[in-house]
Design a protein around this motif. Structure first.
Motif, PDB file in Angstrom:
ATOM      1  N   PRO A 125       0.905  -1.243  -0.040  1.00  0.00           N
ATOM      2  CA  PRO A 125       0.221  -0.096  -0.079  1.00  0.00           C
ATOM      3  C   PRO A 125       0.877   1.290   0.059  1.00  0.00           C
ATOM      4  CG  PRO A 125       0.057  -0.942   2.144  1.00  0.00           C
ATOM      5  CD  PRO A 125       1.017  -2.013   1.324  1.00  0.00           C
ATOM      6  N   LYS A 155      -2.734   4.618  -3.358  1.00  0.00           N
ATOM      7  CA  LYS A 155      -3.553   3.208  -3.662  1.00  0.00           C
ATOM      8  C   LYS A 155      -4.504   3.400  -2.505  1.00  0.00           C
ATOM      9  CE  LYS A 155      -0.515  -0.147  -5.550  1.00  0.00           C
ATOM     10  NZ  LYS A 155       0.166  -1.300  -5.064  1.00  0.00           N
ATOM     11  N   ILE A 156      -4.249   4.025  -1.309  1.00  0.00           N
ATOM     12  CA  ILE A 156      -5.408   3.912  -0.471  1.00  0.00           C
ATOM     13  C   ILE A 156      -6.240   5.220  -0.281  1.00  0.00           C
ATOM     14  CG2 ILE A 156      -4.178   2.386   1.023  1.00  0.00           C
ATOM     15  CD1 ILE A 156      -3.296   4.533   2.569  1.00  0.00           C
TER      16      ILE A 156
END
Length: 124
Positions: A34, A38-39
């Motif tokens: 991560p 991406k988050i």
């Protein structure tokens, strides 16, 4: 008595295995790296600018409901179209099938004209 339910149990078990096995394999074998990109929240290629619980205009819901209604009406036309040749070839049913569809389409047109007259299809 329970041996009658064994094929159903096997079917459910195979369905669960085929459903959960790819998820578990992806979690176990897939890389987990991560980062902030991406988050982060993603909304159509740009950062979200409002709260997700914002109010929508009621016309959006009216158009969506009218679309669903007319889509279902088309779904009711498909079985009639599938047996149209049988209806046309049977003299006893020919006129009934024709009048039945005219009434159905008449109700559909009346609903459409009513929605149009009420301004439900207008978008500013």
């Amino acid at each position: 008595m329970l041996e009658n339910y064994f094929p159903i149990f096997v079917f459910v078990l195979v369905g669960l295995v085929f459903g959960f096995l790819p998820i578990i394999l992806g979690r176990v074998l897939g890389p987990y790296r991560p980062d902030s990109e991406k988050i982060s929240a993603y909304e159509c290629g740009f950062e979200p600018f409002e709260d997700a619980r914002m109010q929508f205009d009621v016309r959006y819901y009216l158009i969506a409901i009218i679309f669903i209604l007319f889509d279902l009406e088309i779904a009711f036309l498909v079985p009639w179209a599938a047996i149209f040749r049988e209806i046309a070839d049977t003299p006893a049913v020919r006129m009934f099938g024709f009048v039945e569809m005219l009434v159905f389409l008449g109700i559909l047109v009346v609903g459409y004209v009513y929605a149009w007259a009420k301004g439900a299809l207008d978008w500013e």
